[in-house]
Write a protein that holds these residues in place. Structure first.
Motif, PDB file in Angstrom:
ATOM      1  N   PRO A  48      -2.004-121.429 -86.413  1.00 24.75           N
ATOM      2  CA  PRO A  48      -1.680-120.008 -86.235  1.00 24.75           C
ATOM      3  C   PRO A  48      -1.495-119.600 -84.780  1.00 24.75           C
ATOM      4  O   PRO A  48      -0.735-118.674 -84.496  1.00 24.75           O
ATOM      5  CB  PRO A  48      -2.879-119.296 -86.869  1.00 24.75           C
ATOM      6  CG  PRO A  48      -3.342-120.226 -87.937  1.00 24.75           C
ATOM      7  CD  PRO A  48      -3.157-121.592 -87.335  1.00 24.75           C
ATOM      8  N   GLU A  69       1.539-117.208 -83.314  1.00 26.68           N
ATOM      9  CA  GLU A  69       1.274-115.973 -82.584  1.00 26.68           C
ATOM     10  C   GLU A  69       1.962-115.975 -81.221  1.00 26.68           C
ATOM     11  O   GLU A  69       2.586-114.984 -80.817  1.00 26.68           O
ATOM     12  CB  GLU A  69      -0.239-115.787 -82.403  1.00 26.68           C
ATOM     13  CG  GLU A  69      -0.974-115.439 -83.688  1.00 26.68           C
ATOM     14  CD  GLU A  69      -2.456-115.207 -83.460  1.00 26.68           C
ATOM     15  OE1 GLU A  69      -2.882-115.173 -82.279  1.00 26.68           O
ATOM     16  OE2 GLU A  69      -3.198-115.057 -84.448  1.00 26.68           O
ATOM     17  N   GLY A 119      -5.713-119.438 -92.518  1.00 28.42           N
ATOM     18  CA  GLY A 119      -6.010-118.111 -91.988  1.00 28.42           C
ATOM     19  C   GLY A 119      -7.493-117.806 -91.991  1.00 28.42           C
ATOM     20  O   GLY A 119      -8.004-117.122 -91.091  1.00 28.42           O
ATOM     21  N   ASP A 176       0.477-117.152 -96.825  1.00 26.51           N
ATOM     22  CA  ASP A 176       0.223-116.334 -95.638  1.00 26.51           C
ATOM     23  C   ASP A 176      -1.132-115.644 -95.773  1.00 26.51           C
ATOM     24  O   ASP A 176      -1.255-114.435 -95.558  1.00 26.51           O
ATOM     25  CB  ASP A 176       1.335-115.297 -95.445  1.00 26.51           C
ATOM     26  CG  ASP A 176       1.244-114.570 -94.103  1.00 26.51           C
ATOM     27  OD1 ASP A 176       0.635-115.125 -93.166  1.00 26.51           O
ATOM     28  OD2 ASP A 176       1.768-113.449 -94.006  1.00 26.51           O
ATOM     29  N   THR A 198      -3.691-114.733 -94.259  1.00 26.90           N
ATOM     30  CA  THR A 198      -4.339-114.346 -93.014  1.00 26.90           C
ATOM     31  C   THR A 198      -5.277-113.177 -93.291  1.00 26.90           C
ATOM     32  O   THR A 198      -5.252-112.579 -94.375  1.00 26.90           O
ATOM     33  CB  THR A 198      -3.298-113.927 -91.975  1.00 26.90           C
ATOM     34  OG1 THR A 198      -2.514-112.853 -92.515  1.00 26.90           O
ATOM     35  CG2 THR A 198      -2.370-115.089 -91.638  1.00 26.90           C
ATOM     36  N   TRP A 227      -8.957-119.723 -89.047  1.00 27.06           N
ATOM     37  CA  TRP A 227      -8.580-119.108 -87.775  1.00 27.06           C
ATOM     38  C   TRP A 227      -9.363-117.814 -87.532  1.00 27.06           C
ATOM     39  O   TRP A 227      -9.773-117.521 -86.404  1.00 27.06           O
ATOM     40  CB  TRP A 227      -7.079-118.830 -87.760  1.00 27.06           C
ATOM     41  CG  TRP A 227      -6.584-118.267 -86.459  1.00 27.06           C
ATOM     42  CD1 TRP A 227      -6.115-117.002 -86.250  1.00 27.06           C
ATOM     43  CD2 TRP A 227      -6.494-118.941 -85.198  1.00 27.06           C
ATOM     44  NE1 TRP A 227      -5.739-116.848 -84.934  1.00 27.06           N
ATOM     45  CE2 TRP A 227      -5.968-118.026 -84.272  1.00 27.06           C
ATOM     46  CE3 TRP A 227      -6.811-120.229 -84.771  1.00 27.06           C
ATOM     47  CZ2 TRP A 227      -5.750-118.347 -82.935  1.00 27.06           C
ATOM     48  CZ3 TRP A 227      -6.595-120.561 -83.435  1.00 27.06           C
ATOM     49  CH2 TRP A 227      -6.071-119.633 -82.535  1.00 27.06           C
TER      50      TRP A 227
END
Length: 283
Positions: free
Chosen positions: A254, A258, A217, A184, A186, A220
């Motif tokens: 992602p 979201e 992440g 994860d 991000t 993105w």
């Protein structure tokens, strides 16, 4: 909330009457900060408890592999009277979440992230840590996207999303390049101070899987140029292949998480902004 605060006071870590702030109510954990120094993470259910227990093993393995390139939490587990994990505490890593803006996309930050991921991906996964995002996971995820998101999209957007999933799943190789992942990584789990990346937090989603996933992440948040820089410092002979996987799927997915999370939480998804970014990064 009061139950958590009472438990924190009973640990005796902070001052006798510590100032305790509820920092956030995340997807999986409730986070509190005591005296501006100690973080306490309370898993929201038994499944997250298991993942936090595995996370403790990941962090121990990372420290045993040598001094981490970036700061990571040093967890102290706390158990209830029945022996179950109630929470973990650790000294708060000061700073703010990585914003991904141009000022933070420095070569030094790329170097630190690349070296950290190389170190993490090179350690032995702790016993019992399973692969979570295999082909079956992604096929189920595609089904959720098709059932819940596609009906809300225009026909051209539907085709673009379906193509991204179809091409990814058609080329997916279950056996290639599996290693320990953060799971994860991000922007919210990358800590900065004064524009400098200093720490990595929240290893709850650590699992065994495709190393390209840990660059999703970064892609993105920052796009292709900075991701390429991180991969250059990550090294190895598969940089181009990893970048291709990130650009074609991992760095795009992602948006679906979201949008789904917004819908399932009863919020109005930001369709226009999300899809604009999806198409921009897909180029």
């Amino acid at each position: 909330m009061e139950k958590h605060i009472d438990f924190i006071r009973r640990t005796g870590i902070a001052a006798q009457n510590p100032d305790i702030q509820r920092e956030t109510g995340g997807w999986d954990n409730d986070l509190y900060i005591a005296d501006g120094r100690w973080a306490f993470r309370f898993p929201k259910n038994s499944e997250v408890q298991k993942r936090v227990a595995a996370e403790i093993g990941v962090l121990e393995g990372l420290r045993k592999s040598g001094e981490p390139v970036l700061k990571v939490p040093a967890y102290q587990p706390w158990y209830g009277s029945d022996g179950s994990l109630v929470c973990v505490s650790y000294e708060f890593i000061e700073g703010a979440a990585f914003s991904g803006n141009v000022q933070e996309q420095t070569e030094e930050n790329a170097r630190k992230l690349g070296l950290f991921l190389r170190q993490l991906h090179g350690i032995e996964p702790p016993a019992g840590l399973a692969g979570q995002r295999n082909k079956a996971y992604w096929e189920e995820f595609r089904q959720r996207v098709e059932n819940k998101l596609l009906p809300k999209l225009s026909v051209p957007d539907q085709l673009a999303v379906q193509t991204v999933f179809s091409e990814f799943l058609a080329s997916y190789n279950e056996e290639v390049g599996k290693c320990l992942l953060h799971g994860d990584l991000t922007a919210s789990n990358i800590i900065c101070q004064g524009g400098e990346v200093t720490g990595i937090i929240d290893f709850t989603d650590a699992h065994i899987g495709d190393p390209a996933f840990d660059f999703a992440g970064i892609y993105w948040a920052c796009g292709p140029r900075f991701t390429r820089q991180v991969l250059r410092f990550y090294g190895g002979t598969q940089q181009m292949e990893l970048f291709s996987q990130v650009r074609q799927f991992y760095g795009l997915q992602p948006v679906f998480h979201e949008l789904l999370h917004a819908m399932e939480s009863g919020r109005t998804p930001e369709w226009e902004n999300a899809l604009r970014k999806f198409h921009h990064l897909k180029k």
